[in-house]
Every structure is written in C-alpha cells, then in structure tokens.
Design a protein around this motif. Sequence first.
Motif, PDB file in Angstrom:
ATOM      1  N   THR A   1       0.848  -1.187   0.000  1.00 40.93           N
ATOM      2  CA  THR A   1       0.000   0.000   0.000  1.00 40.93           C
ATOM      3  C   THR A   1       0.883   1.237   0.000  1.00 40.93           C
ATOM      4  N   THR A   2       0.288   2.377  -0.356  1.00 40.66           N
ATOM      5  CA  THR A   2       1.044   3.625  -0.374  1.00 40.66           C
ATOM      6  C   THR A   2       0.451   4.601   0.630  1.00 40.66           C
ATOM      7  N   SER A   3       1.186   5.685   0.883  1.00 42.52           N
ATOM      8  CA  SER A   3       0.698   6.727   1.782  1.00 42.52           C
ATOM      9  C   SER A   3       0.241   7.953   1.008  1.00 42.52           C
ATOM     10  N   ILE A   4      -0.045   7.753  -0.295  1.00 47.07           N
ATOM     11  CA  ILE A   4      -0.478   8.871  -1.130  1.00 47.07           C
ATOM     12  C   ILE A   4      -1.898   9.264  -0.738  1.00 47.07           C
ATOM     13  N   SER A   5      -2.109  10.540  -0.492  1.00 50.09           N
ATOM     14  CA  SER A   5      -3.432  11.013  -0.081  1.00 50.09           C
ATOM     15  C   SER A   5      -4.414  10.917  -1.237  1.00 50.09           C
ATOM     16  N   SER A   6      -5.658  10.593  -0.926  1.00 49.77           N
ATOM     17  CA  SER A   6      -6.714  10.561  -1.939  1.00 49.77           C
ATOM     18  C   SER A   6      -7.256  11.966  -2.117  1.00 49.77           C
ATOM     19  N   VAL A   7      -6.529  12.772  -2.847  1.00 48.97           N
ATOM     20  CA  VAL A   7      -6.924  14.163  -3.062  1.00 48.97           C
ATOM     21  C   VAL A   7      -7.090  14.411  -4.556  1.00 48.97           C
ATOM     22  N   GLU A   8      -7.749  15.526  -4.857  1.00 51.18           N
ATOM     23  CA  GLU A   8      -7.984  15.861  -6.254  1.00 51.18           C
ATOM     24  C   GLU A   8      -6.767  16.516  -6.897  1.00 51.18           C
ATOM     25  N   ASN A   9      -5.851  17.045  -6.078  1.00 52.08           N
ATOM     26  CA  ASN A   9      -4.708  17.788  -6.590  1.00 52.08           C
ATOM     27  C   ASN A   9      -3.626  16.828  -7.067  1.00 52.08           C
ATOM     28  N   ILE A  10      -3.505  16.653  -8.381  1.00 54.00           N
ATOM     29  CA  ILE A  10      -2.554  15.700  -8.933  1.00 54.00           C
ATOM     30  C   ILE A  10      -1.118  16.144  -8.670  1.00 54.00           C
ATOM     31  N   GLU A  11      -0.870  17.473  -8.610  1.00 54.07           N
ATOM     32  CA  GLU A  11       0.480  17.951  -8.337  1.00 54.07           C
ATOM     33  C   GLU A  11       0.933  17.502  -6.942  1.00 54.07           C
ATOM     34  N   LEU A  12       0.042  17.609  -5.949  1.00 55.73           N
ATOM     35  CA  LEU A  12       0.366  17.152  -4.603  1.00 55.73           C
ATOM     36  C   LEU A  12       0.558  15.639  -4.577  1.00 55.73           C
ATOM     37  N   MET A  13      -0.280  14.912  -5.313  1.00 52.61           N
ATOM     38  CA  MET A  13      -0.154  13.458  -5.373  1.00 52.61           C
ATOM     39  C   MET A  13       1.190  13.050  -5.972  1.00 52.61           C
ATOM     40  N   MET A  14       1.660  13.790  -7.009  1.00 54.60           N
ATOM     41  CA  MET A  14       2.953  13.476  -7.622  1.00 54.60           C
ATOM     42  C   MET A  14       4.083  13.688  -6.610  1.00 54.60           C
ATOM     43  N   SER A  15       4.027  14.773  -5.845  1.00 54.11           N
ATOM     44  CA  SER A  15       5.063  15.035  -4.840  1.00 54.11           C
ATOM     45  C   SER A  15       5.092  13.920  -3.800  1.00 54.11           C
ATOM     46  N   GLU A  16       3.902  13.495  -3.353  1.00 55.06           N
ATOM     47  CA  GLU A  16       3.835  12.422  -2.369  1.00 55.06           C
ATOM     48  C   GLU A  16       4.322  11.101  -2.951  1.00 55.06           C
ATOM     49  N   ALA A  17       3.988  10.848  -4.219  1.00 53.32           N
ATOM     50  CA  ALA A  17       4.408   9.609  -4.879  1.00 53.32           C
ATOM     51  C   ALA A  17       5.926   9.542  -4.997  1.00 53.32           C
ATOM     52  N   ILE A  18       6.555  10.658  -5.375  1.00 54.69           N
ATOM     53  CA  ILE A  18       8.008  10.687  -5.519  1.00 54.69           C
ATOM     54  C   ILE A  18       8.668  10.451  -4.160  1.00 54.69           C
ATOM     55  N   ALA A  19       8.169  11.107  -3.122  1.00 56.72           N
ATOM     56  CA  ALA A  19       8.729  10.934  -1.781  1.00 56.72           C
ATOM     57  C   ALA A  19       8.585   9.481  -1.312  1.00 56.72           C
ATOM     58  N   PHE A  20       7.441   8.868  -1.608  1.00 56.54           N
ATOM     59  CA  PHE A  20       7.205   7.477  -1.208  1.00 56.54           C
ATOM     60  C   PHE A  20       8.135   6.532  -1.962  1.00 56.54           C
ATOM     61  N   LEU A  21       8.318   6.776  -3.256  1.00 57.50           N
ATOM     62  CA  LEU A  21       9.216   5.932  -4.057  1.00 57.50           C
ATOM     63  C   LEU A  21      10.657   6.052  -3.577  1.00 57.50           C
ATOM     64  N   GLU A  22      11.114   7.271  -3.362  1.00 62.81           N
ATOM     65  CA  GLU A  22      12.498   7.475  -2.923  1.00 62.81           C
ATOM     66  C   GLU A  22      12.749   6.796  -1.580  1.00 62.81           C
ATOM     67  N   ALA A  23      11.724   6.757  -0.713  1.00 58.62           N
ATOM     68  CA  ALA A  23      11.898   6.184   0.622  1.00 58.62           C
ATOM     69  C   ALA A  23      11.804   4.668   0.637  1.00 58.62           C
ATOM     70  N   ASN A  24      11.127   4.083  -0.370  1.00 54.60           N
ATOM     71  CA  ASN A  24      10.840   2.648  -0.314  1.00 54.60           C
ATOM     72  C   ASN A  24      11.487   1.824  -1.416  1.00 54.60           C
ATOM     73  N   ILE A  25      12.137   2.451  -2.392  1.00 55.44           N
ATOM     74  CA  ILE A  25      12.754   1.675  -3.461  1.00 55.44           C
ATOM     75  C   ILE A  25      13.858   0.802  -2.866  1.00 55.44           C
ATOM     76  N   CYS A  26      13.962  -0.438  -3.310  1.00 54.30           N
ATOM     77  CA  CYS A  26      14.903  -1.376  -2.685  1.00 54.30           C
ATOM     78  C   CYS A  26      15.999  -1.842  -3.634  1.00 54.30           C
ATOM     79  N   GLU A  27      16.066  -1.294  -4.841  1.00 55.98           N
ATOM     80  CA  GLU A  27      17.126  -1.731  -5.759  1.00 55.98           C
ATOM     81  C   GLU A  27      17.586  -0.563  -6.596  1.00 55.98           C
TER      82      GLU A  27
END
Length: 536
Positions: A510-536
């Motif tokens: 699962t991700t911690s991306i907020s269910s919001v309408e603002n796609i710009e905010l979702m992209m920022s959260e997605a990048i932060a989540f990927l950088e923190a959880n990528i394993c390779e």
Amino acid sequence: MKKLTILFLLMPLFGLSQYTVKSQIISGSRSVVITNYIEGHIIEASGQRMDGKIALKVINEDTVEVRYKSPSGSKIKFNRSSLQGFDIVRSLVSEVKNDYKNPIKNFHPGYIIFSSGKRKEGLVASVNQTLGTSDGSKANGPVNVKYAGQNNEIYEYPASSYKVTYYMQNINGEEHHFKNVKGTYIEIENPNKVIEPKISIEEVLAAQKSTEGTYYSIKLTKRSTSRTEVITHYHKGYVVDQSGNQRSGEIALSVYNGVLSEIRFRDPEGNKTNYDQSQVTDYGLVNYYLSEIKNDYKDPIQNFYPGYVILENGEKIEALVSSKKHGLGEGKGIIGPIGVRFANENEVVFEYLAKQHKVVYYMQNIDGEEQHFVNAQDMYIRVENPNERFSYFQNPYPTHERKGASFVLKDVIRQTTEEVAENAAEKAAQKSVEKSIENREGLVTTANNARIAAAGTYQGIISGVNYDHAKIYFKEYFLVDNKTGNSVIVYKRNIEDEVIKILEGCDVSTTSISSVENIELMMSEAIAFLEANICE
C-alpha cells in the motif's frame, strides 16, 4: 548518463527503411509491428557494445523495444530507453549482387532528391520491380531505391515512406529519371519537362541557406484561391548582389506557392530593399551575438542564465541558456517553451525549435535554482526532481479522457449548435419565401422551397460539427526511473497502482499517497514514497 536515458524515450523516430516487417497487428488506432532480425549492434547504458542481430517492436510508429540475438543464438529484450543506442550493419556496394539482367537494378552514378529538396550525388540502384500506377495508367516501377555515398554504405528508401521523391541513374551515358507517384517510383519519359514534386513550406524554408543554429520562422501566411504567400520574420543575415557586393543586416523571405520569389533586406538603419531571386548570387542567415538579443524579459526563463544543453547525439554543452517563447499544449493549458537558445564561449547564439529535435534536454540555473526541460512531443516541458532517482514531467498531450466532463461539454456544444442551426434555418426559409414571392411562385412551391432551404441549412450546420473532438482529459505525468530508464504515464486514478508496480519486490503493498484531487500534490507524495521505499 541519467538525463540521456530519459531523452531517448522521446527522441524522434528513426527511418525503418533497412528493416523488414515480420508481423503487424492493428486494433483500432493501435498498430504493433515486429521486424525481422538483421545484423546490427546495441550499446547498453554502461557503454558496452554487443554485436549480433537486432529486431524492433514498434507501437504506433514509436520504437519501444529492441530485441537482441547474440551470435550463439541467445535472445534478450531491451526497453529502447534503457539503451544508449543501436544500429544495423549496412552493406557495402562491393558486397551485394550488382550484375542483374535488368540494368536499373544495378548501381550506377546518379542522384537522389529528398522531400526536403536536398540532393545527394552517389551510386543509385532501383529495387523490387512491381506494378505502379501513374495518372490512372499502369506502368512498371520500382518500390525502393538504394543509394551509396562516398563511403559506399548502402541506404535503402521505400517509395511508400516518401522520403526520396525523385532520383536519377546514369546507365551507360543514358539518364533514367524516376518520380515518386503514389508510393511507387515511376520512370519519367521527358524529365526536362517535369516539375519536381511540391514540398511543404517548412521544407522550402529548411532548404534555404543558413548557418548552424539559425532558422527561418513564418511571420504571416496569405491565402487565396490561386496562391499562397508566406513571409518570414527578419533575421540577421546577408545578401550578395550580381556585382559581388555583400550587404549585411537582416533578411526575410517571400515564398509564393512553395517557390522562393523574393529576398527582403533591411540594413542596420532600417532601410529596406526587395530583391528578386535572380538579382542576388548569394544570401543566408547568420548567428546573432548575445549583445544583439533582448535579455530583460519579465519571464526569467526567457533570459540567458548559466546552464547546459544536451544535443541529439548526446553531446553536453555548457553555455548561457534561455528558453524561447511559449506554446500551448493540446487539450489542457500546458505552457512550455517551444525553443531554446544558448550562447557559446564567444557569445555566438544558437537557436533551435523543439520540433527540430536538435536539443533534447537543457538546464538553466536561475538565481541558484536549476530548471530542467525535456523535449516532449515538440515542446520543452519542465522536469521536476531531475537530480534524484525518480523524476516526472507533465504530458503535453494527455490520453486519459474525463468522460463525464466530456459528455457535459458535448451536450453544451450540441445544444448551442442546434440553437444556431435553428436560427439559421429560420432565416434561410424567410429568404426563400421572399425569393419565391419575387418570382411569383405558387403557395405550394413557396412552402416546399422554404422547407428545403431550412432543412438544408439546418443539416449542413449540424453535420459540420464533430462532437468526437469535444473531449476533456485528466492531467497526466511521465514518471521516470532514472536508474532503469523505464517510464510510465500516471494520473490521479492510476498513480497508486503504478507506484506499487514500480516497488514490486520491495515488500510494499500500500502507499501513503493522499486521496486528493490535486494531482500535483499526489505526484510530490508519490516521488517521496518511491524514494523512501525503493529497494534496488
């Protein structure tokens, strides 16, 4: 190399003239082509070159996969964007059969003319005799032409690609001329009377003399039923008259029906002289110097700042860089530069449009903040998070339709169109009645004429509107893994699923991306989540 990996994903397609199709699947607007294996090589992201055979997977004319077969027969599939490059092995004239009974199939001195108007001298051979059609009559004609220049490497151009529009072979002193007609090369009986194929205004301007990093841009276009006149903007340049006198200043071109008719010269004092093409022996564009260009725009990206550009061949040039104007993306209000300018160490300015695909990536350091731009579909789009593992940039031509919003838009357009059509039909009926009265026609005839006029006007307006074009799209982004070169298109409805796919094998469900309408905010959260959880 991180930036280059992003760029190859978006670079213009190569010519497929040397490849042959193994299979093709067409479903609606989607076409998938697999080519046969051919001798070639690949260059991996590490720089390692591997020789063997290659085949391509092409979706809607975009090469997405390169398939490699080693000399031992083992096969590997590569995402195109994960490679530095690839190419085929071109045959030499000395290595191919050149003693066909039909002489036009052998290599002879001659020339080819590209659709741009550029002419290249060399050895020319016709291939694949087939049945062609010219002006409704049948004639035998080649479907491909082969050309070899000074290095004797063979390049093959299918007539169906329309890249080569005309060519000539000199066979034992006799010239044989061929013109591209409806995807077949037809031999011309009276070549001196043939008008060479008409080319677009962009190709006409591209064929005019200029220095590297300059181009002619269209200022205005005048059209009538019999002619089209195009006038270019003035640009720094020169003319040389019949006496050999060179005048330096600025020049513009006037082109009538695809033919250059006038060179317009403006001297440094603003005085203008118009020259017929026959009145000059030479003319062309030259580069501006940095001191000659406006550099105090309100929009800072249009001014020159330290940075770099990356050319289509991968060369990186440190320079002063500015963004050129702005363009509007289709379907959404996406603003991005349409060109880029950079000044070298001698302060000579080079300028390229995104659609020229010469500069594929550039950076401006504006007051300590790096702004990165990637060439995305003939427009430069700002890249966010450019120096980290994951980057993203907006898709200027989104693909996911907001069907509910599009339905409302279509309904509004339909209602408005119907109102306009009804008003126009009423006026058409009224005019028809007035005309019938003038002609003293009977009541039945008058009524019928009015009914026909109203119906025709109404139907003409209604049928002229294409409601399928009335679409509203979600805002989309390219999400790029700079380590692997892989990219996906994400929008608010699929972003979480795509993030989970990228993190497959990293024990994340699962991700911690907020269910919001603002796609710009979702992209920022997605990048932060990927950088923190990528394993390779």
